[in-house]
Scaffold this active site. Structure first.
Site, mmCIF file in Angstrom:
data_model
loop_
_atom_site.group_PDB
_atom_site.id
_atom_site.type_symbol
_atom_site.label_atom_id
_atom_site.label_comp_id
_atom_site.label_asym_id
_atom_site.label_seq_id
_atom_site.Cartn_x
_atom_site.Cartn_y
_atom_site.Cartn_z
ATOM 1 N N ARG A 49 0.853 -1.189 0.000
ATOM 2 C CA ARG A 49 0.000 0.000 0.000
ATOM 3 C C ARG A 49 0.892 1.242 0.000
ATOM 4 O O ARG A 49 1.862 1.337 0.768
ATOM 5 C CB ARG A 49 -0.914 0.020 1.238
ATOM 6 C CG ARG A 49 -2.133 -0.894 1.128
ATOM 7 C CD ARG A 49 -3.102 -0.439 0.036
ATOM 8 N NE ARG A 49 -4.274 -1.277 -0.146
ATOM 9 C CZ ARG A 49 -4.380 -2.266 -1.042
ATOM 10 N NH1 ARG A 49 -3.367 -2.577 -1.822
ATOM 11 N NH2 ARG A 49 -5.515 -2.937 -1.178
ATOM 12 N N GLU B 79 -2.028 7.665 -5.354
ATOM 13 C CA GLU B 79 -2.360 6.997 -6.626
ATOM 14 C C GLU B 79 -3.778 7.279 -7.112
ATOM 15 O O GLU B 79 -4.041 7.228 -8.317
ATOM 16 C CB GLU B 79 -2.124 5.487 -6.523
ATOM 17 C CG GLU B 79 -3.066 4.765 -5.585
ATOM 18 C CD GLU B 79 -2.680 3.292 -5.388
ATOM 19 O OE1 GLU B 79 -1.498 2.996 -5.224
ATOM 20 O OE2 GLU B 79 -3.586 2.447 -5.399
ATOM 21 N N HIS C 278 -0.556 -0.399 -10.020
ATOM 22 C CA HIS C 278 -1.271 -1.242 -9.043
ATOM 23 C C HIS C 278 -1.791 -2.523 -9.731
ATOM 24 O O HIS C 278 -2.972 -2.863 -9.628
ATOM 25 C CB HIS C 278 -2.417 -0.457 -8.397
ATOM 26 C CG HIS C 278 -2.825 -1.008 -7.053
ATOM 27 N ND1 HIS C 278 -3.176 -0.205 -5.980
ATOM 28 C CD2 HIS C 278 -2.946 -2.287 -6.609
ATOM 29 C CE1 HIS C 278 -3.501 -0.976 -4.955
ATOM 30 N NE2 HIS C 278 -3.368 -2.229 -5.315
HETATM 31 P P1 NAD Z 1 -1.463 -10.859 5.232
HETATM 32 O O1 NAD Z 1 -2.439 -10.358 6.234
HETATM 33 O O2 NAD Z 1 -1.512 -12.284 4.827
HETATM 34 O O3 NAD Z 1 0.032 -10.526 5.702
HETATM 35 C C1 NAD Z 1 0.394 -9.305 6.258
HETATM 36 C C2 NAD Z 1 1.461 -9.594 7.301
HETATM 37 O O4 NAD Z 1 1.955 -8.329 7.799
HETATM 38 C C3 NAD Z 1 0.957 -10.383 8.514
HETATM 39 O O5 NAD Z 1 1.749 -11.535 8.714
HETATM 40 C C4 NAD Z 1 1.073 -9.379 9.651
HETATM 41 O O6 NAD Z 1 1.362 -10.009 10.905
HETATM 42 C C5 NAD Z 1 2.220 -8.517 9.181
HETATM 43 N N1 NAD Z 1 2.301 -7.221 9.849
HETATM 44 C C6 NAD Z 1 1.304 -6.451 10.340
HETATM 45 N N2 NAD Z 1 1.813 -5.334 10.895
HETATM 46 C C7 NAD Z 1 3.166 -5.399 10.732
HETATM 47 C C8 NAD Z 1 4.232 -4.539 11.093
HETATM 48 N N3 NAD Z 1 4.017 -3.380 11.736
HETATM 49 N N4 NAD Z 1 5.502 -4.920 10.781
HETATM 50 C C9 NAD Z 1 5.728 -6.100 10.148
HETATM 51 N N5 NAD Z 1 4.745 -6.954 9.792
HETATM 52 C C10 NAD Z 1 3.482 -6.601 10.070
HETATM 53 O O7 NAD Z 1 -1.651 -9.894 3.943
HETATM 54 P P2 NAD Z 1 -1.195 -10.186 2.445
HETATM 55 O O8 NAD Z 1 -2.297 -10.868 1.728
HETATM 56 O O9 NAD Z 1 0.150 -10.806 2.462
HETATM 57 O O10 NAD Z 1 -1.140 -8.682 1.873
HETATM 58 C C11 NAD Z 1 -0.034 -7.839 2.163
HETATM 59 C C12 NAD Z 1 -0.233 -6.454 1.548
HETATM 60 O O11 NAD Z 1 -0.337 -6.542 0.114
HETATM 61 C C13 NAD Z 1 -1.481 -5.707 2.009
HETATM 62 O O12 NAD Z 1 -1.136 -4.332 2.229
HETATM 63 C C14 NAD Z 1 -2.400 -5.769 0.803
HETATM 64 O O13 NAD Z 1 -3.302 -4.688 0.774
HETATM 65 C C15 NAD Z 1 -1.384 -5.670 -0.324
HETATM 66 N N6 NAD Z 1 -1.849 -6.157 -1.631
HETATM 67 C C16 NAD Z 1 -1.425 -5.495 -2.749
HETATM 68 C C17 NAD Z 1 -1.837 -5.925 -4.003
HETATM 69 C C18 NAD Z 1 -1.395 -5.259 -5.278
HETATM 70 O O14 NAD Z 1 -1.991 -5.516 -6.342
HETATM 71 N N7 NAD Z 1 -0.371 -4.426 -5.267
HETATM 72 C C19 NAD Z 1 -2.702 -7.039 -4.105
HETATM 73 C C20 NAD Z 1 -3.062 -7.713 -2.942
HETATM 74 C C21 NAD Z 1 -2.627 -7.276 -1.706
#
Ligand code: NAD
Length: 329
Positions: A234, A263, A294
């Site tokens: 994000r 964005e 994105h």
């Molecule tokens: P997820 O919930 O499976 O994993 C996120 C991880 O971050 C968790 O393990 C959590 O414990 C950890 N976390 C939370 N706070 C933290 C901190 N302060 N420091 C370190 N780790 C921390 O989520 P995901 O499915 O792996 O998604 C991750 C990110 O990717 C999200 O921001 C999501 O919105 C983004 N995303 C982007 C796209 C894209 O097209 N660019 C698509 C899907 C998801």
């Protein structure tokens, strides 16, 4: 059941039509994002589904509740655009699609890391202009030489870590939640240790009050010189001005960004490059910065799963059933 889908893209249509044919649900498709201006269109429907990067204002939830709708379902992972407290206050339930294809995002992150370390943006520009020469500084790093810090080793971060490990890179993970199975391909460390060691820092956390602006001046002071930054999570996780400062001074070797804090000012539009925000124009002009609109999620498998899982969950929530993807806070 009558379902209204907002922000539908053309490539979702075959999966929506198949779901409707198999389940008998009546599905109406709109191309606009859900907003206060068009929430009234949901009157008479039993469920709403959307996918968007624009925040959904609290007043929308109250209107949906007035129409007798019991849920709001996102077709995406990130749910920072929702105010979960306000949703619950309005008496609604919410869900996302927590895992439509973590590999889609992880594979694109890896692709862009490869492009960065190989200087592909610069070589595309120089060869297009007729310059086929080699220059000092144009040589690459190799993946297996690198130490990569994955900030957030959840679904996407751990999928990336597993691929990097398979390619011979050393992977460090920073995450308050420990998963023993990840030990096969990464080492859990503190944030400070990761920043000190890493050649590449890749963000995969959710956006929330703890993570917003986490890559700020203080963060960049702790990184190694000539590190690479990747953000496929994000935009607001990284302060753009702090990033730019470190790119201008060459403390950073480069960055690949699929998301940006501002964005919504230009994404999903065709726009004269000179009219995008000045900080984005500066990033666009840098050979060592890769930008993408994105699209890390944007694979066939992801689209299919986003449609099918969200529609199934929307129906279940509207019928008062329990689902794995419900968001509680
Ligand atoms: P997820 O919930 O499976 O994993 C996120 C991880 O971050 C968790 O393990 C959590 O414990 C950890 N976390 C939370 N706070 C933290 C901190 N302060 N420091 C370190 N780790 C921390 O989520 P995901 O499915 O792996 O998604 C991750 C990110 O990717 C999200 O921001 C999501 O919105 C983004 N995303 C982007 C796209 C894209 O097209 N660019 C698509 C899907 C998801």
């Amino acid at each position: 059941m009558k379902i209204l889908m907002y922000a539908v893209l053309g490539d979702e249509l075959p999966y929506i039509e198949k779901f409707a044919a198999v389940t008998g649900q009546q599905i109406t498709k709109l191309t606009d994002y859900l907003s206060l201006d068009n929430v009234q269109l949901a009157k008479g429907y039993d469920a709403v589904v959307t996918q968007q990067t624009f925040d959904i204002p609290d007043a929308v939830y109250a209107r949906l509740a007035e129409f007798g709708i019991k849920q709001i379902t996102l077709r995406q992972v990130g749910y920072d655009i929702l105010n979960i407290q306000a949703i619950h206050k309005a008496g609604l339930r919410a869900s996302n699609v927590a895992a439509y294809s973590p590999r889609a995002i992880a594979e694109y992150t890896l692709t862009q890391l490869m492009n960065l370390i190989r200087h592909n943006k610069k070589y595309y520009r120089t060869t297009t202009a007729g310059d086929w020469t080699w220059k000092v500084g144009g040589q690459a790093k190799e993946i297996h030489e690198l130490t990569v810090a994955v900030i957030g080793a959840g679904r996407i971060g751990s999928a990336l870590a597993e691929m990097l490990h398979a390619l011979g890179a050393k992977v460090l993970a920073v995450d308050p939640v420990y998963h023993a199975q990840n030990e096969a391909f990464l080492d859990y460390v503190s944030l400070d240790e990761a920043l000190k060691e890493a050649d590449v820092i890749s963000f995969h956390t959710p956006l929330n009050d703890q993570t917003r602006g986490m890559a700020n001046d203080a963060f960049f002071k702790k990184i190694q010189k000539k590190a690479y930054i990747l953000n496929f999570a994000r935009g607001p996780l990284i302060e753009t001005e702090a990033l730019l400062k470190n790119l201008r001074s060459d403390k950073l070797a480069g960055a690949a960004l699929d998301v940006l804090p501002n964005e919504n000012d230009f994404m999903n539009r065709v726009q004269d490059p000179k009219t995008v925000p000045a900080d984005v124009q500066e990033l666009m002009a840098m050979d060592n910065v890769l930008l993408s609109p994105h699209v890390a999620f944007y694979s066939d498998l992801a689209i299919k799963n986003m449609v099918e899982i969200s529609l199934k969950d929307a129906v279940a929530l509207a019928q008062g059933e329990r689902i794995e993807n419900e968001i509680f806070y």
